[in-house]
Scaffold this active site. Structure first.
Site, short mmCIF file in Angstrom:
data_model
loop_
_atom_site.label_atom_id
_atom_site.label_comp_id
_atom_site.label_asym_id
_atom_site.label_seq_id
_atom_site.Cartn_x
_atom_site.Cartn_y
_atom_site.Cartn_z
N HIS A 166 -26.20 -24.95 14.78
CA HIS A 166 -24.94 -24.73 15.50
C HIS A 166 -24.40 -23.37 15.05
O HIS A 166 -23.97 -23.22 13.90
CB HIS A 166 -23.95 -25.85 15.19
CG HIS A 166 -24.44 -27.19 15.61
ND1 HIS A 166 -24.20 -28.34 14.88
CD2 HIS A 166 -25.18 -27.58 16.69
CE1 HIS A 166 -24.77 -29.37 15.49
NE2 HIS A 166 -25.36 -28.93 16.59
N GLU A 335 -23.23 -30.99 4.96
CA GLU A 335 -22.07 -30.53 5.71
C GLU A 335 -21.06 -29.88 4.76
O GLU A 335 -20.76 -30.40 3.69
CB GLU A 335 -21.39 -31.70 6.43
CG GLU A 335 -22.25 -32.41 7.47
CD GLU A 335 -22.33 -31.67 8.80
OE1 GLU A 335 -21.68 -30.60 8.93
OE2 GLU A 335 -23.03 -32.16 9.70
#
Length: 375
Positions: A166, A335
Site C-alpha cells: 500500500h 503494522e
C-alpha cells in the site's frame, strides 16, 4: 498564496485558496480507484500568516477513524518533519498552523520518495553485500527490484521481507531502510550471525507506481496488491505476480510483510491463525518471535491489534495468509501507526520515519531468535 502538488507523491484538490484562514481542500482519490486518504502538498506565500486548512471530505476517506487523535505532518525542507495542530470535527479535518517560512509542505505521513527509494537501492548495492535483481516492470514501466543479501547457499534459510504494498504506508519503507542499515553492517554481530545461515530476499517497495502517483492503497491499475496474492496477473498486478513467482522458485522459511495502519495507534503483528495449514509448530514460532520483538523494541506490544481469525477463516488473497499457508512457514504482517504510538508517545513527532527505521533495525533480533527453529 499558492498550493501545488506537481511533485513525487503529491496529492490534494484545492477548492479555495484566497483566504489564509479559510483554505478549502478535498482529498484526491487514488488514480484508478475510490480509495482516498493520502495527501501531500506545498503551501507557498503564507509565511507568518495564521492558516486554517480544512479538508472538507475527510469523513469520506477510506478510514475516517484514522483522523481521530491524528495530527498532520509538516516540513520546510522535506527532511525534518514534525506534527502540527490538527483536529477532526463535523466530518472535516482541520489543520491550524502559522508557517515560519514562505514555503511549507503538509502530508498525511512523512513521505518516502521515489528518489529516496533509488538511493536506498544504490546504497545497499554499494555495501558489497547486496545483489539487486529486476523481477519485471510495473503497469507504468517502473522497476520491481529484489535485494538479495547472503550467501545464497542451498542450505540457507530463506527470509523474505516485502514492504509498501500500500503505497501511502511510507513508514514501511523507512522500516526497510533501518533493517538494511543494520543487516549490511559487517561489524554488527547479529547481522553476521544471521548471514552465516540465512539469505534475505527484500522488496523495499512493492508498489512503485502507486508511490509516485500519491496513491493511498492501490497500484496504477487500481489493484489493491494485498488482495491479489491468490491470483495475480501481469496485466493488473504484475508486482505481486513477479514476486510470487520468485518466491516459488526460491522457497520461503520466514515472511514479513510491512504495513501501516490508519486507525490503531500501536505497533502490532497479525499472523496466520486462520489459514488451513496453521499448527502448533507455527504457533510456537509466533510466540517466540513476539517475545523476542518485545525484548528488542519497547515500541512493540501485543495487547492491541486486529481480531485473530478463526481457524479456516483467513482471507487467502492477503500476502501473509497466502505465503504462510503455501510454504507452511512463519509469516507475519507488521503494522505501524500513522498516528502517534500510544505505547510510547512523542508529542512533537508522533510515529515517524526515524522511529520506523529504528524498528527495522530492531527486527533483526527476533529473526535471529527464531532462526534455529524455522524448519
Amino acid at each position: 498564496m499558492k498550493i501545488s502538488t506537481q511533485f513525487d507523491a503529491g496529492a490534494i484538490t484545492v477548492m479555495a485558496a484566497d483566504n489564509f484562514e479559510n483554505i478549502r481542500l478535498r482529498l484526491r482519490p487514488d488514480n484508478a480507484s475510490e480509495f482516498k486518504q493520502w495527501f501531500y502538498f506545498r503551501l507557498q506565500g503564507a509565511g507568518y500568516e495564521h492558516c486554517i486548512l480544512t479538508i472538507e471530505d475527510a469523513s469520506e476517506a477510506a478510514y475516517p477513524e484514522g483522523w481521530e487523535e491524528y495530527e498532520a505532518v509538516a516540513s520546510y525542507d522535506r527532511v525534518n518533519w514534525f506534527r502540527v495542530p490538527t483536529r477532526y470535527e463535523n466530518g472535516q479535518l482541520i489543520i491550524e498552523y502559522t508557517p515560519l517560512s514562505n514555503s511549507i509542505y503538509f502530508a498525511y505521513f512523512e513521505p518516502y520518495s521515489s528518489e529516496q527509494h533509488l538511493n536506498l537501492l544504490g546504497q545497499a548495492q554499494g555495501s558489497g553485500l547486496c545483489q539487486i535483481d529486476d523481477l519485471g516492470s510495473t503497469v507504468q514501466g517502473r522497476d520491481i527490484n529484489l535485494l538479495t543479501i547472503g550467501n545464497q547457499a542451498a542450505s540457507d534459510l530463506k527470509v523474505w521481507i516485502t514492504a509498501r504494498q500500500h503505497p501511502g504506508e511510507t513508514m514501511a519503507e523507512w522500516f526497510i531502510e533501518g533493517l538494511l542499515s543494520r543487516l549490511l553492517d559487517s561489524q554488527d554481530p547479529t547481522s553476521r550471525t544471521l548471514l552465516d545461515s540465512a539469505t534475505f530476499y527484500i522488496v523495499p517497495n512493492m508498489n512503485p507506481d502507486g508511490s509516485a502517483l500519491g496513491n493511498l492503497r492501490t497500484n496504477a491499475a487500481g489493484a489493491n496488491l494485498n488482495r491479489e496474492w491468490g491470483n495475480p496477473s501481469i496485466e493488473s498486478s504484475p508486482e505481486v505476480y513477479y514476486v510470487r513467482e520468485k518466491m516459488h522458485e526460491i522457497g520461503v522459511d520466514l515472511f514479513l510483510d510491512i504495513h501501516g495502519d490508519e486507525a490503531i495507534p500501536y505497533v502490532f503483528v497479525a499472523g496466520t491463525e486462520g489459514v488451513p495449514s496453521y499448527n502448533a509448530r507455527i504457533q510456537g514460532l509466533e510466540n517466540e518471535f513476539k517475545k523476542a520483538l518485545l525484548a528488542a523494541s519497547p515500541d512493540f506490544q501485543t495487547e492491541y491489534g486486529y481480531e485473530v481469525d478463526q481457524f479456516g477463516d483467513a482471507n487467502m488473497t492477503l500476502a501473509t495468509s497466502y505465503v504462510g499457508h503455501t510454504f507452511e512457514c512463519l509469516a507475519y504482517t507488521l503494522e505501524m501507526p500513522f498516528k502517534d504510538n500510544h505505547n510510547l508517545p512523542d508529542v512533537d513527532f508522533g510515529w515517524n520515519g526515524q522511529r520506523s527505521l529504528r524498528l527495522g533495525e530492531a527486527m533483526l533480533s527476533p529473526i535471529l531468535a527464531v532462526l534455529p527453529t524455522l524448519r
